[in-house]
Design an enzyme around this catalytic site. Structure first.
Site, mmCIF file in Angstrom:
data_model
loop_
_atom_site.group_PDB
_atom_site.id
_atom_site.type_symbol
_atom_site.label_atom_id
_atom_site.label_comp_id
_atom_site.label_asym_id
_atom_site.label_seq_id
_atom_site.Cartn_x
_atom_site.Cartn_y
_atom_site.Cartn_z
ATOM 1 N N PHE A 45 0.800 -1.232 0.000
ATOM 2 C CA PHE A 45 0.000 0.000 0.000
ATOM 3 C C PHE A 45 0.833 1.283 0.000
ATOM 4 O O PHE A 45 0.421 2.299 -0.525
ATOM 5 C CB PHE A 45 -0.823 0.058 1.306
ATOM 6 C CG PHE A 45 -2.018 -0.847 1.360
ATOM 7 C CD1 PHE A 45 -3.031 -0.761 0.421
ATOM 8 C CD2 PHE A 45 -2.151 -1.763 2.401
ATOM 9 C CE1 PHE A 45 -4.154 -1.577 0.508
ATOM 10 C CE2 PHE A 45 -3.272 -2.577 2.501
ATOM 11 C CZ PHE A 45 -4.275 -2.487 1.552
ATOM 12 N N ALA A 69 -5.214 -0.662 -3.867
ATOM 13 C CA ALA A 69 -3.946 0.084 -3.872
ATOM 14 C C ALA A 69 -3.700 0.797 -5.196
ATOM 15 O O ALA A 69 -3.007 1.809 -5.230
ATOM 16 C CB ALA A 69 -2.777 -0.849 -3.547
ATOM 17 N N SER A 77 -2.020 -6.329 -7.010
ATOM 18 C CA SER A 77 -1.964 -5.152 -6.125
ATOM 19 C C SER A 77 -2.600 -5.529 -4.793
ATOM 20 O O SER A 77 -3.321 -6.519 -4.705
ATOM 21 C CB SER A 77 -2.765 -3.997 -6.719
ATOM 22 O OG SER A 77 -4.151 -4.237 -6.562
ATOM 23 N N ASP A 78 -2.368 -4.751 -3.764
ATOM 24 C CA ASP A 78 -3.178 -4.925 -2.569
ATOM 25 C C ASP A 78 -4.536 -4.255 -2.822
ATOM 26 O O ASP A 78 -4.740 -3.549 -3.804
ATOM 27 C CB ASP A 78 -2.462 -4.368 -1.320
ATOM 28 C CG ASP A 78 -2.972 -5.034 -0.047
ATOM 29 O OD1 ASP A 78 -4.085 -5.616 -0.067
ATOM 30 O OD2 ASP A 78 -2.285 -4.982 0.986
ATOM 31 N N TRP A 79 -5.444 -4.519 -1.924
ATOM 32 C CA TRP A 79 -6.844 -4.089 -2.015
ATOM 33 C C TRP A 79 -6.946 -2.568 -2.253
ATOM 34 O O TRP A 79 -6.539 -1.793 -1.393
ATOM 35 C CB TRP A 79 -7.495 -4.480 -0.686
ATOM 36 C CG TRP A 79 -8.941 -4.204 -0.519
ATOM 37 C CD1 TRP A 79 -9.533 -2.982 -0.358
ATOM 38 C CD2 TRP A 79 -9.993 -5.173 -0.446
ATOM 39 N NE1 TRP A 79 -10.870 -3.125 -0.186
ATOM 40 C CE2 TRP A 79 -11.187 -4.464 -0.230
ATOM 41 C CE3 TRP A 79 -10.052 -6.562 -0.526
ATOM 42 C CZ2 TRP A 79 -12.423 -5.094 -0.091
ATOM 43 C CZ3 TRP A 79 -11.281 -7.192 -0.393
ATOM 44 C CH2 TRP A 79 -12.439 -6.468 -0.181
#
Ligand code: BGC
Length: 690
Positions: A229, A264, A260-262
């Site tokens: 993030f 991000a 990707s992260d959530w």
């Protein structure tokens, strides 16, 4: 050998589907279909159903259960013109239904085989529930206990972290679950331990401390990575070409895909490096983020490609990687899961036994005055008190997947299973106080500005100690807590972290001596939150702390040094170290040295010791850490038995990052073998240039 097996698994799976078939498939896909493959959604998003029906979802997050995943898969395949199956991803962090100790606890075992075992069991259960991909292992180094996510990783040290990272990857992937090393990179260094916050760090620290576990995961054949993030030196990790392209792809030759992260990708707008979702998506995919989690930003890339703002080759590269991973997960061979299979492999006695074994080894004995522990199983009345004593939910810790509180054994239940009934405090001969954090106090978005025992727990502990009865403190927590008062006043302290489904049993096994504790701290325990970040491998200072000299590096209001150092942990027996020997006085850069010592069980109980090797480079062109872990071995010794333990040192253990490469400088090196990062038998040798 293990690395070879992992690599073979990867190559075999890809070969089975075939590079050509991936390319052929790719050549038939429309731009929208390609972007669909790069899109991961959750079921409750409004975009989900329409996209699924058109075959424009590549992966689902949080869909689980055999019937459910089959149903979603059927819908996806019905919608997909080219019949490309969905990839089901889920956070299987420390177990799926049988919950293992949190990763910080497993790191306390210093036992990669146990880490691997936990991952294998988790993978077996998750796979039977239709999951093909876990967002684990979390391999972020964390040196700031305020950061709640310290619970999810292996602690403060890159060497231990790298060993554990590789073990988890092997465990998950050998049992049919794609792994995902996260959060790439340096997420654990968030400013002041505030989750999601910015990171500023030198290239040297990045390379030496925060990247090694990721590199180890890549070398172990990890199928995917997750971008983090936060921003690193101003460049958000999710659009960071230095991390994602230069290091990961060019230097490490990573062939899998990056998710990707959530949210991000869309959050690149908040970071101030993108002006719109499309801009954010373009920057992320160009840097090397192949799949977009949750925020559906990559759908905007169709316009980018059509307007010539993004080469189609960048999209194709990402799609190819995702399709390979699907092949690797076996989805093209069989996209469905046998709906009757889960019962036979879920929460089985064998899995519970594995969780108990790992729990036993994850416990760290911090203090044991006058051998208060182990407790006798009969003859003394025991009271078990504290808010966590019978809280089954809390035992599971953060990120407990499908774990259920009612299936966990609480501390009280585990203790009662050994001693029968327990009593009230007034009648007790011994008091066991189970204190610490609720599970919701650690994990994601659970930074804390205090590391004290929460609420009025210290007052409770003080009143128990004031009773004059012997007190055993069991600390449950997702992070090291600053337990300075208990360390002074409570005779026995056990750090139990969160031990999962078999918490109470694993704990009782140790408290009553069926198992001799052998865990060692994977993180430094501070005296006070103000000392944080505090870690053993710090750089020297021109003014090392000296209590007699005010103008030295220390605090006015806490004693110097940690409460308990990294690598520390007691046993019910005692281990003596002697006879350090180094095989030669000097070593050439292409050579190696053996360092050995004798470890003896000097007590009257069998026990296991984690023997640790540290090195230091006292004079170099840059300041080097005062000590760095470079090896460890677990040895089991009967009373009176001794063993020669030997480590091999090579150039790799002596090098540091200098400009754009690794360098080991000729000169003197120090070496220690001991039972923690403090003390140990000390020796030295020279690294010579020829
Ligand atoms: C976390 C990740 C996790 C993802 C999916 C994010 O908020 O940072 O670690 O894998 O959610 O649940």
């Amino acid at each position: 050998m293990r690395k070879l097996v992992a690599v073979f698994f990867l190559l075999f799976s890809i070969a089975a589907y075939g590079q050509d078939r991936v390319d052929r498939l790719l050549s038939r896909m429309t731009l929208e279909e390609k972007l669909g493959q790069l899109t991961q959604l959750v079921e409750d998003e409004p975009e989900f159903q329409p996209a699924l029906q058109k075959g424009l979802v590549g992966s689902i997050l949080n869909g689980e259960g055999a019937a459910k995943t089959n149903q979603l898969q059927r819908a996806a395949l019905a919608g997909s013109r080219l019949k490309i199956p969905l990839l089901f991803g889920y956070d299987v962090i420390h177990g799926y239904r049988t919950i293992f100790p949190i990763p910080l606890a497993i790191a306390s075992s210093w036992d990669p085989q146990l880490a691997e075992l936990s991952a294998r069991v988790a993978a077996r259960e998750a796979r039977a529930a239709g999951i093909r991909w876990t967002f684990a292992p979390m391999v972020d180094i964390a040196r700031d206990a305020r950061w709640g996510r310290i619970a999810e990783g292996a602690g403060e040290d890159p060497f231990l972290g790298a060993v554990m990272a590789a073990a988890y990857v092997r465990g998950f992937q050998s049992s049919g679950l794609l792994a995902c090393a996260k959060h790439y990179a340096a997420y654990g260094a968030a400013e002041a331990g505030r989750d999601y916050n910015a990171v500023e760090m030198s290239e040297r620290t990045l390379r030496e401390v925060y990247l090694p576990p990721f590199h180890a995961a890549v070398d172990a054949g990890v199928a995917t990575l997750m971008s983090a993030f936060e921003s690193v030196n101003g460049a958000p990790a999710t659009a960071n070409g230095h991390l994602l392209d230069e290091i990961l792809r060019r230097e490490w030759k990573f062939k899998g895909f990056v998710v990707s992260d959530w949210d991000a990708v869309a959050e690149l707008i908040n970071h101030g490096v993108a002006s719109s979702k499309e801009d954010a998506a373009r920057k992320a995919i160009t840097a090397g983020v192949d799949m977009d989690m949750w925020d559906n930003s990559y759908s905007t890339l169709a316009a980018s490609v059509r307007a010539g703002r993004l080469p189609i080759a960048v999209v194709d590269r990402a799609v190819r990687r995702v399709l390979h991973a699907k092949a690797q997960a076996g989805l093209f061979d069989d996209p469905y899961i046998d709906e009757r299979a889960a019962a036979a492999v879920t929460l089985t006695p064998e899995h519970r036994a594995a969780a108990r074994r790992v729990a036993q080894h994850s416990i760290v004995l911090l203090k044991n005055e006058r051998d208060l522990l182990p407790l006798a199983k009969s003859g003394r009345k025991i009271a078990v008190v504290g808010p966590l004593a019978d809280s089954k939910d809390d035992m599971l810790g953060p990120w407990a997947a499908q774990g259920k509180g009612e299936e966990a054994v609480s501390a009280l239940e585990g203790i009662r299973a050994v001693v029968g009934d327990t009593v009230a405090v007034e009648q007790a001969d011994v008091i066991i106080a189970v204190l610490g954090e609720r599970r919701s106090m650690s994990g994601e978005a659970a930074s804390r500005a205090s590391l004290d025992l929460p609420d009025d727990q210290q007052a409770l502990l003080q009143s128990l100690v004031a009773s004059g009865k012997p007190v055993v403190l069991v600390v449950m927590s997702g992070r090291p807590l600053s337990i300075a008062w208990p360390a002074e006043h409570v005779p026995a302290i056990v750090e139990a972290w969160f031990l999962g489904s078999e918490s109470g049993n694993g704990l009782a096994d140790v408290l009553f001596g069926d198992v001799n504790p052998s865990g060692k701290l994977p993180v430094t325990i501070p005296r006070a939150v103000g000392q944080v970040p505090i870690y053993y491998a710090h750089l020297p200072t021109g003014r090392p702390p000296n209590p007699q000299d005010k103008y030295t590096s220390k605090y006015l209001d806490v004693p110097i040094g940690p409460l308990y150092p990294f690598g520390f942990g007691l046993s019910y027996t005692k281990f003596d170290y002697s006879d350090l020997a180094i095989s030669a006085p000097s070593m050439r850069p292409d050579g190696s040295l053996k360092v050995a010592a004798t470890i003896r069980n000097a007590g009257d109980r069998a026990g296991e010791e984690i023997v640790q090797l540290y090195v230091a480079d006292p004079v170099a062109r840059v300041s080097r850490p005062v000590k760095e872990l470079k090896g460890f071995q677990r040895v089991a010794l009967k009373p009176g038995e001794s063993r020669r333990v030997e480590f091999t040192i090579t150039r790799r253990d002596l090098q540091f990052w200098w400009h754009d490469g690794w360098s080991a400088e000729p000169g003197e090196f120090k070496v220690w073998i001991g039972g923690s990062s403090a003390g140990g038998l000390e020796g030295k040798f020279d690294l010579v240039s020829k």
